[in-house]
Enzyme design. Structure first.
Site, PDB file in Angstrom:
ATOM      1  N   ASP A   1       4.892 -35.120   6.436  1.00 49.38           N
ATOM      2  CA  ASP A   1       4.064 -33.860   6.012  1.00 49.38           C
ATOM      3  C   ASP A   1       5.049 -33.409   5.536  1.00 49.38           C
ATOM      4  O   ASP A   1       5.707 -32.850   4.955  1.00 49.38           O
ATOM      5  CB  ASP A   1       2.755 -33.955   7.495  1.00 49.38           C
TER       6      ASP A   1
HETATM    7  C1  BGC Z   1      -1.141 -31.778   6.106  1.00 48.95           C
HETATM    8  C2  BGC Z   1      -1.334 -33.457   5.172  1.00 48.95           C
HETATM    9  C3  BGC Z   1      -1.791 -33.447   3.922  1.00 48.95           C
HETATM   10  C4  BGC Z   1      -0.096 -32.834   3.041  1.00 48.95           C
HETATM   11  C5  BGC Z   1       0.001 -34.052   1.469  1.00 48.95           C
HETATM   12  C6  BGC Z   1       0.054 -31.312   4.727  1.00 48.95           C
HETATM   13  O1  BGC Z   1      -0.408 -30.029   4.789  1.00 48.95           O
HETATM   14  O2  BGC Z   1      -1.364 -32.119   6.657  1.00 48.95           O
HETATM   15  O3  BGC Z   1      -2.191 -33.805   6.079  1.00 48.95           O
HETATM   16  O4  BGC Z   1      -1.403 -34.895   3.534  1.00 48.95           O
HETATM   17  O5  BGC Z   1      -0.094 -31.715   3.537  1.00 48.95           O
HETATM   18  O6  BGC Z   1      -0.813 -32.920   1.222  1.00 48.95           O
END
Ligand code: BGC
Length: 751
Positions: free
Chosen positions: A306
């Protein structure tokens, strides 16, 4: 402008055809041994480039009205650093032509200026529809889809999302969330399919089937991403990205099953939980990312980190004394691709680690192999550019109907005292409240911007609740307070209320996503409580419509309300759906996918343990613990009534691999046709690990005309009754079980 755009599409078509003729002629691209050949010829830098993922903002410049690529930065990323993918945005949604232009430019640079011409991959969060693409359909959030108890609908929403995402030139979607939403305070509850493992599994896998459809090379499909593996949704302190303590047996019984079943669908990717479980950041957990995920669950796809989470292992979790050590831990734990996402720190440190022999090149090859396999499956080798045919799947008129169906089936009638609903069309209605005139209140998170709160970004074609209700001449709208706690004209609102017969009060939460949505407790906004109390003085019946991503405590306002509709974040067709339920054009059928708590300090789920609801009365202290939520999981009223009769099982003893057939007859005994969700629960009477009071095992949604009856059957096997014991093994212990449908119960013995 338009002509340029047509030229761009024509050009993409020509380039696609050329690529096709140049030899990448199979439908889904090159053969597997060709992937091995590419890997053999790649330098460490090229391999690590494939594993690096940056945000679009690192190579683009956005103003209020435009987005354009910074060619020098793009060159640095794609050509110098061999970057294999870019994701997302920070600012806002763009029009299709902007997406096409940017993605085509990225692909063109990759194919023309890199040695191996490994096609470039663009990735995005299309969380409830292609929410970053103007003109695409915005569906209700997952929590609302869960309330429909209709996996086919979830699949259809995902399938349209896939088509509209691919039409924008994007082939990888960071969705769906498979976290089981067992902490109601968590700011991402609205992104989950609720608190029950079985429901999440059914809805989540349906959604993956909708995104991927078995063949992601098709020009209306995308690679899905099951996330966030694992244990993200029960932070100890209720906050986003916080530590969770989850005993292994609980992790396995409640949080792993959706991922395990999703793996069986062939889902292409997985994103890792940003938090930490039992003191280990999941990004550093070889146990979870390799032993459990790869060895036990058999996942073969790409594991993506993430956002910034490898860096956070050093800066926040402090399990690594340097960023480089964090990279070492994460890659050895099993990360294939890293959302860095602003710089090349991951790239540089990983290259150094391989050169120093701290990470084996064969480990890097595994990740690159998975990434290239995904690119191949997506048809990127054979059709790297825009697929003109994909655009024919964009914004079809029928999509609106699906968005409407999902919104209306989700609406959950929590209270309907004196049958205040449906409203009589001739009655004078006052519609007011902070959510009554905001598109952002209907849409919530991930809508045209990450937080979904930028009202000016919403398309003019959408309608707020006040606008939709204005269709009825006997409705008046009077703004009251806003979510920002502004001063409001009490007298004006009171005067309007006095002139009305009924008040429709639209309350809830201002939009938020992820960590900015953290709250200290679930208390309802005191200003909105004040609004309810103020209006209640008029003595007019109040119907509250709740627009919220999670259940805020309504204990103090509930007594003032005759009717309460839980609308979740119903999105683009939500206002019309609410209107139709309020006036009875649609008979509500949504069921709560979580336990609506009564007190912030008593958060629990329906499948709690018996001790959670023990009642102890000891004079002279008299204390009582009980399970007494505001509304139970599965609650949801209808304008008609249903009766359940004749619960029957075809055997009293279940053994071996046999199954037990459970039948029940449901009748519509009221005065309107309607849908009913029949839920089958089981209870293990005694077990070596304390059994839950009940667990949902099956459900089926029925439509029954007035006076109509249907008999339905479910089949239950021993696996459906199993739990994880203290040896971390799934087991069904011999003994008595009960099966429950509504208030009917049948007992049987398992041996
Ligand atoms: C979130 C994810 C998301 C990622 C990419 C993160 O802050 O936790 O769910 O897919 O960002 O945007």
């Amino acid at each position: 402008m338009k002509i340029n755009y047509i030229k761009l599409v024509m050009w993409a078509l020509v380039v696609s055809l050329c690529a096709y003729r140049e030899g990448w002629s199979q439908t889904s691209g090159i053969k597997l041994d060709a992937i091995e050949k590419i890997i053999e010829g790649m330098t460490i830098e090229e391999k690590v480039g494939q594993m690096t993922n940056l945000t679009l903002f690192s190579v683009a410049i956005e103003t209020d009205s435009t987005i354009s690529l910074d060619t020098a930065k793009l060159y640095e990323a794609i050509v110098k650093k061999q970057l294999g993918s870019i994701q997302n945005i920070i600012g806002r949604a763009y029009h299709m032509k902007d997406w096409h232009k940017m993605i085509t430019a990225m692909q063109k640079m990759t194919l023309e200026k890199t040695r191996h011409k490994i096609p470039f991959l663009y990735c995005i969060d299309a969380v409830h529809g292609a929410n970053y693409v103007y003109g695409a359909t915005q569906f209700p959030h997952n929590i609302a889809l869960a309330a429909t108890f209709n996996p086919d609908l979830a699949k259809e929403c995902a399938s349209i999302t896939a088509a509209e995402t691919r039409a924008a030139g994007i082939r990888y979607n960071f969705s769906p969330v498979l976290d089981v939403g067992r902490n109601q305070q968590w700011s991402r509850l609205g992104e989950t399919f609720g608190e029950d493992t079985y429901l999440v599994t059914q809805m989540g896998t349906a959604s993956i089937r909708g995104f991927e459809g078995g063949d992601v090379s098709k020009s209306n499909k995308v690679a899905a991403c099951m996330k966030h593996f694992v244990g993200y949704s029960v932070p100890n302190n209720g906050k986003d990205r916080a530590p969770a303590n989850i005993p292994d047996i609980v992790l396995r019984e409640y949080f792993l099953p959706p991922f395990r079943e999703a793996v069986k669908t062939g889902v292409h990717t997985l994103m890792v939980n940003s938090g930490e479980v039992n003191g280990t950041p999941v990004h550093a957990s070889k146990y979870l990312l390799t032993e459990v995920l790869r060895t036990e669950l058999g996942f073969k796809g790409v594991v993506i980190s993430d956002w910034q989470d490898i860096l956070k292992m050093h800066e926040r979790h402090r399990v690594a004394a340097s960023h480089k050590e964090a990279v070492l831990l994460a890659v050895n734990a099993g990360i294939d691709m890293c959302i860095v996402p602003f710089d090349f720190s991951f790239t540089d440190d990983l290259i150094a680690l391989v050169r120093e022999g701290k990470i084996k090149e064969s480990r890097i090859d595994e990740s690159v192999r998975r990434i290239l396999q995904m690119k191949k499956d997506l048809g990127l080798f054979s059709k790297p550019y825009l697929e003109p045919e994909s655009m024919s799947y964009f914004a079809k008129p029928s999509y609106k109907k699906t968005a409407y169906a999902a919104a209306v089936e989700a609406l959950t009638l929590l209270k309907n005292e004196d049958k205040v609903l449906p409203l009589d069309r001739d009655k004078r209605i006052l519609i007011t409240g902070p959510a009554s005139n905001l598109l952002s209140a209907l849409h919530g998170a991930w809508s045209y911007s990450w937080q979904g709160d930028k009202e000016h970004l919403y398309p003019d074609s959408l309608n707020t609740l006040a606008e939709v209700f204005a269709k009825n001449k006997s409705v008046m709208y009077e703004p009251s307070l806003t979510f920002k706690n502004d001063v409001w004209d009490k007298n004006k609102v009171l005067a309007a209320a006095t002139n009305s017969d009924i008040i429709v009060l639209c309350l809830g939460e201002a939009p938020y996503a992820e960590t900015p949505g953290n709250i200290p407790d679930l208390a309802f906004d005191p200003n909105q409580v004040d609004l309810v109390r103020t209006l209640a003085v008029t003595g007019k019946p109040i119907v509250v419509v709740l627009l919220e991503g999670r259940p805020r405590i309504i204990r103090d306002i509930e007594p003032f309300c005759k009717g309460i509709i839980q609308a979740y974040w119903p999105c683009s067709q939500g206002a019309q759906a609410i209107y139709d339920v309020v006036y009875g054009k649609f008979n509500p059928c949504g069921k709560l996918p979580y336990t609506y708590p009564r007190f912030s300090g008593t958060l629990n789920t329906y499948d709690h343990k018996l001790l959670d609801e023990a009642v102890e009365v000891a004079e002279p202290y008299k204390y009582v613990y009980e399970f007494n939520p505001q509304y139970e999981f599965g609650h949801g009223l209808s304008y008609t009534s249903f009766s359940y009769k004749g619960l029957a099982i075809d055997k009293d003893t279940l053994s071996g691999s046999d199954s037990i057939k459970v039948s029940v007859t449901v009748s519509n005994t009221g005065t309107r046709a309607g849908h009913e969700v029949v839920m089958l629960y089981s209870r293990d009477l005694y077990a070596s690990i304390t059994p839950s009071v009940r667990r949902l095992r099956r459900f089926q949604k029925l439509f029954l005309n007035v006076g109509e009856s249907k008999t339905i059957s479910f089949y239950i096997k021993k696996e459906d009754l199993a739990f994880v014991n203290d040896q971390k093994k799934w087991i069904t212990e011999a003994g008595d079980f009960e099966l429950m449908v509504k208030d009917l119960t049948k007992k049987f013995f398992y041996k």
